[in-house]
Design a protein around this motif. Structure first.
Motif, PDB file in Angstrom:
ATOM      1  N   CYS A 157       0.832  -1.202   0.000  1.00 39.43           N
ATOM      2  CA  CYS A 157       0.000   0.000   0.000  1.00 39.43           C
ATOM      3  C   CYS A 157       0.867   1.252   0.000  1.00 39.43           C
ATOM      4  O   CYS A 157       0.663   2.171  -0.798  1.00 39.43           O
ATOM      5  N   ASP A 158       1.825   1.310   0.922  1.00 33.63           N
ATOM      6  CA  ASP A 158       2.670   2.496   1.050  1.00 33.63           C
ATOM      7  C   ASP A 158       3.484   2.733  -0.211  1.00 33.63           C
ATOM      8  O   ASP A 158       3.647   3.876  -0.661  1.00 33.63           O
ATOM      9  N   THR A 159       4.009   1.642  -0.787  1.00 36.01           N
ATOM     10  CA  THR A 159       4.831   1.784  -1.989  1.00 36.01           C
ATOM     11  C   THR A 159       4.003   2.256  -3.175  1.00 36.01           C
ATOM     12  O   THR A 159       4.421   3.126  -3.935  1.00 36.01           O
ATOM     13  N   ILE A 160       2.820   1.684  -3.340  1.00 34.64           N
ATOM     14  CA  ILE A 160       1.969   2.063  -4.474  1.00 34.64           C
ATOM     15  C   ILE A 160       1.469   3.489  -4.320  1.00 34.64           C
ATOM     16  O   ILE A 160       1.418   4.243  -5.292  1.00 34.64           O
ATOM     17  N   ARG A 161       1.129   3.890  -3.098  1.00 34.66           N
ATOM     18  CA  ARG A 161       0.726   5.283  -2.883  1.00 34.66           C
ATOM     19  C   ARG A 161       1.854   6.228  -3.276  1.00 34.66           C
ATOM     20  O   ARG A 161       1.631   7.236  -3.939  1.00 34.66           O
ATOM     21  N   GLY A 162       3.074   5.892  -2.840  1.00 36.74           N
ATOM     22  CA  GLY A 162       4.212   6.736  -3.160  1.00 36.74           C
ATOM     23  C   GLY A 162       4.475   6.791  -4.649  1.00 36.74           C
ATOM     24  O   GLY A 162       4.726   7.858  -5.218  1.00 36.74           O
ATOM     25  N   GLY A 163       4.387   5.639  -5.323  1.00 36.97           N
ATOM     26  CA  GLY A 163       4.605   5.598  -6.757  1.00 36.97           C
ATOM     27  C   GLY A 163       3.529   6.336  -7.515  1.00 36.97           C
ATOM     28  O   GLY A 163       3.794   7.025  -8.499  1.00 36.97           O
ATOM     29  N   ALA A 164       2.287   6.221  -7.037  1.00 39.37           N
ATOM     30  CA  ALA A 164       1.182   6.907  -7.701  1.00 39.37           C
ATOM     31  C   ALA A 164       1.325   8.412  -7.575  1.00 39.37           C
ATOM     32  O   ALA A 164       1.069   9.156  -8.514  1.00 39.37           O
ATOM     33  N   SER A 165       1.740   8.861  -6.404  1.00 40.30           N
ATOM     34  CA  SER A 165       1.915  10.291  -6.187  1.00 40.30           C
ATOM     35  C   SER A 165       3.018  10.841  -7.085  1.00 40.30           C
ATOM     36  O   SER A 165       2.886  11.904  -7.691  1.00 40.30           O
TER      37      SER A 165
END
Length: 201
Positions: A144-152
């Motif tokens: 979750c944290d990684t995908i949020r960061g990548g999406a941002s």
């Protein structure tokens, strides 16, 4: 040189991976390490205590994301590379420590014995279901944290749709409804509140 405790744990791992919990006896484990049953009691007072120690070391410790995966540079690509490397390394270590002989594993698959151990934890490890869930939730939060960061970082937009998080629905990450604008697409109307992906975390 391995201590008696380490040797006991490794031999017990091999037996629990190839047999059911009920089929493994302390006498069998004692024989495999050249100790008497009384000698085993000096380390573990019961078979359940030994089983818990095996699960703690070879399942919960090895599968803890903090031990399993090397830190990534923050990008989704590097995270996935580190994730795959961590999974491959962990399973190779289990095969090595378990001294896996395919013909003795359920279904004659090298990794099947390890997943067989997972099933035994659900039945025999006190509160094992909760511990397994906590470990899976920890790994899920890492995604979750990684995908949020990548999406941002990529200015990815949230695709409005109805879905459940993979942990709840059993869906793979490739099914996640993520839509990124093309490099030439206009980003007007894209608000800061849209710079994350709703994961249900």
């Amino acid at each position: 040189m391995k201590t008696n405790r380490e040797e006991i744990l490794q031999n017990a791992l091999q037996l629990f991976m190839s047999m059911n919990y009920e089929g493994v006896s302390l006498q069998m484990i004692a024989h495999s390490v050249g100790l008497t049953k009384t000698g085993i009691f000096n380390y573990y007072p019961s078979k359940l205590d030994l089983f818990i120690a095996v699960a703690d070391r070879y399942l919960f410790h090895l599968q803890d994301p903090e031990n399993k995966f090397a830190p990534s540079d923050g990008s989704l690509r590097d995270f996935i590379d580190k994730y795959v490397e961590g999974v491959e390394h962990t399973m190779a270590e289990i095969v090595r420590l378990g001294n896996v002989q395919r013909e003795k594993m359920p279904g004659e698959l090298a990794n099947a014995g390890y997943f067989h151990l997972f099933q035994q934890v659900l039945f025999y490890y006190p509160d094992g279901k909760r511990k397994l869930h906590e470990w899976m939730e920890k790994e899920y939060q890492l995604w979750c944290d990684t995908i949020r960061g990548g999406a941002s970082a990529a200015n990815c937009a949230k695709t409005p749709t109805y879905w459940k998080p993979p942990l709840c629905s059993g869906r793979f990450l490739s099914d996640w409804p993520i839509k990124c604008p093309s490099p030439t697409a206009s980003t007007s109307g894209f608000s800061a509140s849209d710079s994350y992906i709703s994961t249900g975390c």
